[in-house]
Design an enzyme around this catalytic site. Structure first.
Site, PDB file in Angstrom:
ATOM      1  N   TRP A   1       0.826  -1.205   0.000  1.00 19.29           N
ATOM      2  CA  TRP A   1       0.000   0.000   0.000  1.00 19.29           C
ATOM      3  C   TRP A   1       0.854   1.248   0.000  1.00 19.29           C
ATOM      4  O   TRP A   1       0.494   2.253  -0.615  1.00 19.29           O
ATOM      5  CB  TRP A   1      -1.008  -0.025   1.159  1.00 19.29           C
ATOM      6  CG  TRP A   1      -1.964  -1.160   0.982  1.00 19.29           C
ATOM      7  CD1 TRP A   1      -2.040  -2.304   1.717  1.00 19.29           C
ATOM      8  CD2 TRP A   1      -2.956  -1.286  -0.058  1.00 19.29           C
ATOM      9  NE1 TRP A   1      -3.009  -3.127   1.207  1.00 19.29           N
ATOM     10  CE2 TRP A   1      -3.589  -2.536   0.126  1.00 19.29           C
ATOM     11  CE3 TRP A   1      -3.357  -0.485  -1.124  1.00 19.29           C
ATOM     12  CZ2 TRP A   1      -4.612  -2.996  -0.714  1.00 19.29           C
ATOM     13  CZ3 TRP A   1      -4.378  -0.931  -1.963  1.00 19.29           C
ATOM     14  CH2 TRP A   1      -4.989  -2.174  -1.758  1.00 19.29           C
TER      15      TRP A   1
ATOM     16  N   ASP B   1      -1.636   6.670   6.328  1.00 16.82           N
ATOM     17  CA  ASP B   1      -2.696   5.774   5.870  1.00 16.82           C
ATOM     18  C   ASP B   1      -2.962   4.819   7.031  1.00 16.82           C
ATOM     19  O   ASP B   1      -2.149   3.954   7.331  1.00 16.82           O
ATOM     20  CB  ASP B   1      -2.206   5.021   4.624  1.00 16.82           C
ATOM     21  CG  ASP B   1      -3.188   3.945   4.163  1.00 16.82           C
ATOM     22  OD1 ASP B   1      -4.249   3.789   4.793  1.00 16.82           O
ATOM     23  OD2 ASP B   1      -2.875   3.261   3.168  1.00 16.82           O
TER      24      ASP B   1
ATOM     25  N   LYS C   1     -12.569  -1.925   7.509  1.00 20.36           N
ATOM     26  CA  LYS C   1     -11.871  -2.881   8.374  1.00 20.36           C
ATOM     27  C   LYS C   1     -12.316  -2.702   9.828  1.00 20.36           C
ATOM     28  O   LYS C   1     -12.916  -3.583  10.404  1.00 20.36           O
ATOM     29  CB  LYS C   1     -10.366  -2.729   8.215  1.00 20.36           C
ATOM     30  CG  LYS C   1      -9.952  -2.995   6.747  1.00 20.36           C
ATOM     31  CD  LYS C   1      -8.531  -2.600   6.479  1.00 20.36           C
ATOM     32  CE  LYS C   1      -8.256  -2.319   5.010  1.00 20.36           C
ATOM     33  NZ  LYS C   1      -8.415  -3.473   4.145  1.00 20.36           N
TER      34      LYS C   1
HETATM   35  N1  PMP Z   1      -4.212   1.147   2.467  1.00 18.85           N
HETATM   36  C1  PMP Z   1      -4.228   0.035   3.197  1.00 18.85           C
HETATM   37  C2  PMP Z   1      -3.272  -0.090   4.335  1.00 18.85           C
HETATM   38  C3  PMP Z   1      -5.132  -0.993   2.890  1.00 18.85           C
HETATM   39  O1  PMP Z   1      -5.141  -2.116   3.628  1.00 18.85           O
HETATM   40  C4  PMP Z   1      -6.034  -0.820   1.815  1.00 18.85           C
HETATM   41  C5  PMP Z   1      -7.074  -1.844   1.462  1.00 18.85           C
HETATM   42  N2  PMP Z   1      -6.854  -3.123   1.827  1.00 18.85           N
HETATM   43  C6  PMP Z   1      -5.948   0.348   1.054  1.00 18.85           C
HETATM   44  C7  PMP Z   1      -5.046   1.324   1.428  1.00 18.85           C
HETATM   45  C8  PMP Z   1      -6.844   0.580  -0.112  1.00 18.85           C
HETATM   46  O2  PMP Z   1      -8.063   0.937   0.361  1.00 18.85           O
HETATM   47  P1  PMP Z   1      -9.362   1.141  -0.536  1.00 18.85           P
HETATM   48  O3  PMP Z   1      -9.752  -0.187  -1.064  1.00 18.85           O
HETATM   49  O4  PMP Z   1     -10.331   1.725   0.447  1.00 18.85           O
HETATM   50  O5  PMP Z   1      -9.016   2.101  -1.626  1.00 18.85           O
END
Ligand code: PMP
Length: 360
Positions: free
Chosen positions: A103, A171, A195
């Site tokens: 991520w 994030d 989550k």
């Molecule tokens: N950052 C992290 C740490 C994640 O775990 C995730 C999704 N698993 C995301 C960003 C992406 O999030 P989204 O699907 O809400 O765009």
């Protein structure tokens, strides 16, 4: 009906009490004769839901409300990867990144489209098995420092946050409200709800008011933070049902002792699973270095792919789902967000011990 024990990484388990409350109110919300989904986002009934979600978030996270704006946006955490540099990266400055997983890589890749970036620290060479040390003297004069507080795929988590000399952006998609944090250390905290906070469809952004003043002018209106701040996240139609569910999850968290209590439960839960890994004589191998272990995503590998497949299948037969690991780590992952109980983790640990005895 027997509920499935849900170890999904996200969307993930929601508290049963929350689902039941939503069910009870589903077709007649607060005697409106309508579902919350059918209310106008400009109605006073919806306005109350919106404000409740905001004020509970402020209370539970201890957000200094006079200094921060709270936004409910769409587009997931993924849109934040682009909105942040679009709004806050300028040609003369650099956005600094601590790389701790897939991520962070995605956030960095988007930022590169808008300006200068620099990797301040990374654990990529070790398949992101730990949170690297950061030399803060490297980031002087940068636009901001971006971190991923919990790495959903690799199962690592920042234990202590840096005192960054430049705006700190985090994030927190996979550990927001799972532990006490000092919000005042951050200029921006963002995360998808799916989550720890509720269903998918709403992204929470907590932004320091003083930082907003440095926003770039030449950005499409809907992608500007100031647009959403001015309109209190009602510039266009917000994801009303997701925000309603978020308010119920926050209410549940408050009724269950708030962040202090959930932090303790999360530590106990993680301990149950990590002990099982550590006491398995190598049958289960934890991916994360011990000092970087996540209390949200417990990642481990088994001897080979075949045994991993059998583990996941047998767990599923025992009504435990979502245990397959991400392909970049392999093995297994148990995501144990706030709504997963200690009993759920004990059930998994008992299964792991039995599986080991049968397959050693
Ligand atoms: N950052 C992290 C740490 C994640 O775990 C995730 C999704 N698993 C995301 C960003 C992406 O999030 P989204 O699907 O809400 O765009």
């Amino acid at each position: 009906m027997e509920r499935t024990t849900n170890f999904n990484a996200g969307p993930a388990a929601l508290p049963l009490e929350v689902l039941q409350k939503a069910q009870k109110e589903f077709i007649d919300f607060n005697e409106s004769g309508m579902s919350v989904m059918e209310l106008s986002h400009r109605s006073k009934e919806y306005e109350a839901v919106h404000q409740k979600a905001k004020s509970l978030l402020i209370e539970l996270m201890g957000i200094p409300a006079e200094d921060y704006d709270i936004l409910f946006l769409q587009g997931g955490a993924s849109l934040q990867f682009s909105m942040l540099p679009m709004n806050f990266l300028t040609p003369e400055k650099t956005a600094h990144f601590v790389m701790t997983g897939a991520w962070s890589e995605k956030a960095l890749a988007e930022t590169k489209l808008f300006g200068n970036t620099s990797v301040t620290a990374t654990s990529e060479a070790d398949n992101y098995s730990f949170i690297p040390e950061v030399d803060l003297s490297d980031v002087k004069d940068g636009a901001y420092l971006h971190i991923t507080s919990n790495n959903t795929i690799f199962g690592t988590q920042w234990q202590e946050f840096p005192n960054s000399p430049i705006p700190l952006v985090a994030d927190m998609s996979s550990d927001i409200l799972s532990r006490k944090i000092d919000v005042s250390k951050f200029d921006v905290i963002y995360g998808g709800a799916q989550k720890n906070l509720g269903p998918s469809g709403v992204t929470v952004v907590i932004m320091k008011k003083t930082w907003l003043q440095s926003e770039n002018a030449n950005v499409p209106k809907i992608l500007k933070y100031s647009t959403h701040v001015k309109a209190d996240s009602l510039y266009n139609t917000p994801p009303t049902f997701a925000i309603y569910m978020l308010s119920l999850v926050l209410e549940w968290l408050k009724e269950n002792g708030g962040v202090d209590a959930v932090e303790q439960r999360n530590e106990q839960k993680a301990q149950v699973l990590y002990s099982c890994i550590d006491e398995s004589n190598g049958f289960y191998k934890g991916h994360a270095r011990k000092d970087s272990r996540s209390r949200m995503n417990v990642t481990f590998t088994l001897r080979d792919d075949e045994l991993t497949k059998t583990f996941v299948q047998e767990a599923k037969a025992a009504k435990m789902i979502g245990l397959g690991g991400h392909r970049s780590v392999g093995g297994c992952r148990a995501s144990i967000y706030n709504a997963v109980s200690l009993e759920d983790c004990e059930k998994l640990a008992a299964f792991m011990k039995k599986f080991q005895q049968e397959n050693e």
